[in-house]
Write a protein that holds these residues in place. Structure first.
Motif, PDB file in Angstrom:
ATOM      1  N   GLU A 234       0.792  -1.224   0.000  1.00 23.45           N
ATOM      2  CA  GLU A 234       0.000   0.000   0.000  1.00 23.45           C
ATOM      3  C   GLU A 234       0.830   1.282   0.000  1.00 23.45           C
ATOM      4  N   ILE A 235       2.105   1.183   0.367  1.00 20.17           N
ATOM      5  CA  ILE A 235       2.927   2.403   0.427  1.00 20.17           C
ATOM      6  C   ILE A 235       4.119   2.322  -0.529  1.00 20.17           C
ATOM      7  N   MET A 240       6.477   3.456  -6.022  1.00 16.53           N
ATOM      8  CA  MET A 240       7.117   3.131  -7.301  1.00 16.53           C
ATOM      9  C   MET A 240       6.182   3.477  -8.463  1.00 16.53           C
ATOM     10  N   GLY A 241       4.886   3.218  -8.259  1.00 18.20           N
ATOM     11  CA  GLY A 241       3.917   3.574  -9.291  1.00 18.20           C
ATOM     12  C   GLY A 241       3.887   5.061  -9.548  1.00 18.20           C
ATOM     13  N   GLY A 242       4.206   5.855  -8.512  1.00 20.03           N
ATOM     14  CA  GLY A 242       4.262   7.303  -8.675  1.00 20.03           C
ATOM     15  C   GLY A 242       5.351   7.747  -9.628  1.00 20.03           C
ATOM     16  N   ALA A 246       6.097   1.001 -11.978  1.00 18.00           N
ATOM     17  CA  ALA A 246       5.612  -0.068 -11.105  1.00 18.00           C
ATOM     18  C   ALA A 246       6.360  -1.363 -11.383  1.00 18.00           C
ATOM     19  N   LEU A 247       6.641  -2.113 -10.331  1.00 16.10           N
ATOM     20  CA  LEU A 247       7.342  -3.380 -10.484  1.00 16.10           C
ATOM     21  C   LEU A 247       6.410  -4.432 -11.075  1.00 16.10           C
ATOM     22  N   ALA A 390      13.056   5.976  -9.179  1.00 17.68           N
ATOM     23  CA  ALA A 390      12.652   4.611  -9.531  1.00 17.68           C
ATOM     24  C   ALA A 390      13.831   3.662  -9.422  1.00 17.68           C
ATOM     25  N   GLN A 391      15.025   4.129  -9.802  1.00 12.46           N
ATOM     26  CA  GLN A 391      16.220   3.293  -9.662  1.00 12.46           C
ATOM     27  C   GLN A 391      16.464   2.939  -8.197  1.00 12.46           C
TER      28      GLN A 391
END
Length: 611
Positions: A234-235, A240-242, A246-247, A390-391
């Motif tokens: 949830e966090i 990462m989606g921000g 997203a993984l 993201a990295q």
């Protein structure tokens, strides 16, 4: 098959790497049951639409009717037929004669040595391919790619790539849902919700995949094994989606086929989109021709000299093919979305035992550390292609394995030094103790706030802290060692499958939130050894400190209070371990061999350190 979506636009593919005629028979039975189940779902707006999940719900009992009773009977009869065939050890001749597909098993196959098998069970074009209301059923395809002992099969990544090729020949749909066999759809509208991301004309053209979080239907109230980690779901993953990165987590993920096939996303100065490969139109063929054509796509030699596993499909050579594939797709210019709806899209089965949970985390952490040490390291491969945030987000998970080293230090050295009367931290009255206390208190308070905001109970948070200790001192540590050995060329990647089936007594203990040790393997022995070592350190260390400072006890303890707190917390967190070693008598306890080895190793460590 029961999604609330036009059935003529759905095609379901099942990959059976073992090439089992039992699985093929079960799929045929399921396809026949679907002729009754799909109209039942539509008529009564059934949720969830997995029959096993639906009939197991207590709420279903309040909706009993003649139709409900009839459907439950059909489902039980189907399960009974499948179970009886499995118990018999072979598919009866009358069933084999009824379906021509069973001829594939006439020569006797094994899990690791069998030819390509592709069977279209429901084509959607025959008069039998309709439900009891006359509506067309979705396509249903069974696939077992060829496997030979002398050819590498690349585990799950190889199976996924085979599915991609077969589906491109049969249906060639632009969007693909990738779902593990131990998960089911919990929301019949998920397909429509997901397409909103792909079909939004203004901002969807560069979205490669939409990832849903992993949740489970067998979770206890206090999440005894720390699964799922709500804070991650949830966090962290939302963060990462921000970064539109997203993984890809390997299951519960909707893909755009062209991105998964290795195409690059390029946008010129005028805003026009260019894809480096043109989409091939599917040509309709008879079922027999389709099946034969697909067999060629999944034989052992098809990928030789091709870009499959490199630039196309899922990437080979890593135990976490999902993470590395998602990163490669993002570095080709695509974006990815993390979507966590209030109504869970998919539910799976969490491990029932500590050993199974640790094996799962060992595989994950080992594979992710391999990614960090490879050319796909986000700081190298992703430089200038994805955002720096993201990295860093990727590396939070890729560095799980080396995180074991500092955790092992805190789980061993403070206890050993307490035995020797060697202080490691400043006196509690010293100003230099403030940074240590500040970090400890702030970190844990913030962790509790995050956990409670994500729906944890305090006990669930405490269970998670225990599992973090167990994971980092066992699964992460051994994955770190194995990865280093592999990097030196002394071993090769192996894929460990997580057991998801529990015996009745094991399942009962799980529901009672009793940790299932039940093994003397190296990871359980490691947990027990560290628990015994810290118990020695806490009890004997305090005794020695008090004896050595008999006249100045308060001054002596002043030096060791922070050290004592560390050992004390490890002892508290290991209370279930001591119970499993000394008190419990059920099958989930730690066996005497684990007790003997852990006490011996702890004493040996103490003797060596003191000498």
């Amino acid at each position: 098959m029961a999604y609330d979506y036009p059935t003529e636009k759905l095609a379901i593919y099942l990959s059976d790497d073992a090439g089992s005629d039992f699985t093929f028979y079960a799929l045929i039975e399921a396809s026949n049951f679907a002729k009754h189940w799909l109209p039942f779902c539509t008529k009564f707006m059934v949720e969830p639409r997995s029959p096993e999940a639906y009939f197991s719900l207590h709420s279903a009992l309040h909706h009993r009717s003649q139709e409900w009773t009839h459907m439950k009977k059909l489902f039980d009869e189907m399960k009974e037929r499948v179970s009886s065939v499995v118990e018999m050890g072979k598919v009866p001749k009358e069933i084999r004669d009824q379906y021509k597909g069973f001829s594939e098993w006439d020569n006797g196959l094994t899990k690791q040595n069998h030819q390509s098998i592709v069977k279209i069970i429901i084509d959607g074009k025959n008069h039998d391919d309709v439900d009891i209301d006359g509506c067309v059923l979705p396509k249903l395809v069974y696939m077992a790619r060829e496997k030979r002992p002398q050819h590498p099969h690349h585990f799950k990544a190889g199976a996924m790539n085979a599915l991609i090729r077969v589906s491109s020949e049969i249906s060639n749909a632009p969007f693909i849902l990738n779902l593990d066999c131990d998960m089911y759809s919990n929301n019949p509208d998920t397909m429509k919700e997901c397409l909103c991301f792909f079909l939004d004309g203004k901002s969807s053209h560069d979205i490669a995949f939409v990832q849903f979080p992993q949740y489970f239907n067998n979770i206890t109230k206090n999440m005894i094994y720390g699964i799922p980690d709500q804070v991650i779901n949830e966090i962290e993953l939302a963060g990462m989606g921000g970064y539109v990165a997203a993984l890809y987590c390997g299951t519960g993920c909707f893909h755009r086929r062209e991105a998964l096939n290795g195409k690059k996303y390029v946008e010129d100065l005028n805003g026009s989109v260019h894809l480096d490969v043109q989409t091939k139109k599917k040509v309709s063929k008879p079922v027999n021709e389709l099946e034969e054509a697909c067999k060629l796509l999944v034989d052992c030699k098809f990928e030789n000299g091709s870009q499959w596993g490199k630039e196309m499909g899922l990437i080979y050579g890593c135990a976490v093919e999902d993470i590395i594939t998602g990163l490669a797709i993002q570095c080709r210019g695509w974006r990815s979305v993390y979507y966590n709806p209030k109504k869970k899209a998919f539910l799976g089965v969490a491990p029932f035992s500590l050993g199974a949970a640790l094996v799962q985390y060992k595989r994950w952490s080992e594979g992710m550390f391999q990614v960090f040490l490879s050319k796909y390291c986000p700081f190298i491969y992703g430089h200038g292609k994805i955002k720096f945030g993201a990295q860093m987000g990727y590396c939070v998970y890729l560095l799980w394995a080396p995180l074991s080293i500092p955790m092992l230090y805190y789980a061993t050295i403070p206890a050993l030094c307490l035995l020797q009367g060697i202080p490691l931290f400043p006196k509690v009255t010293s100003v230099w103790a403030i940074p240590f206390a500040y970090v400890f208190v702030t970190k844990n308070c913030w962790s509790i706030i995050e956990a409670i905001s994500c729906g944890y109970t305090l006990k669930a948070w405490w269970n998670l802290q225990r599992m973090l200790l167990f994971r980092r001192t066992t699964a992460f540590f051994f994955s770190f060692i194995d990865t280093v050995i592999k990097q030196l060329g002394f071993s090769q990647t192996k894929f460990a499958v997580t057991a998801k089936v529990a015996a009745e007594d094991e399942s009962k203990r799980y529901e009672q939130e009793i940790i299932e040790f039940g093994s003397s393997d190296i990871m359980c022995t490691m947990i027990a050894t560290l628990a015994i070592l810290n118990l020695f350190g806490l009890l004997l260390g305090i005794k020695n400190v008090a004896a050595w400072n008999l006249e100045l006890v308060s001054k002596g303890l002043n030096k060791f209070i922070l050290q004592t707190v560390v050992c004390g917390l490890i002892v508290l967190i290991n209370l279930p371990t001591y119970e499993a070693l000394f008190i419990r008598r059920d099958k989930g306890r730690l066996p005497f061999s684990a007790l003997f080895k852990s006490v011996t190793l702890a004493l040996l460590a103490c003797v060596i350190y003191i000498i």
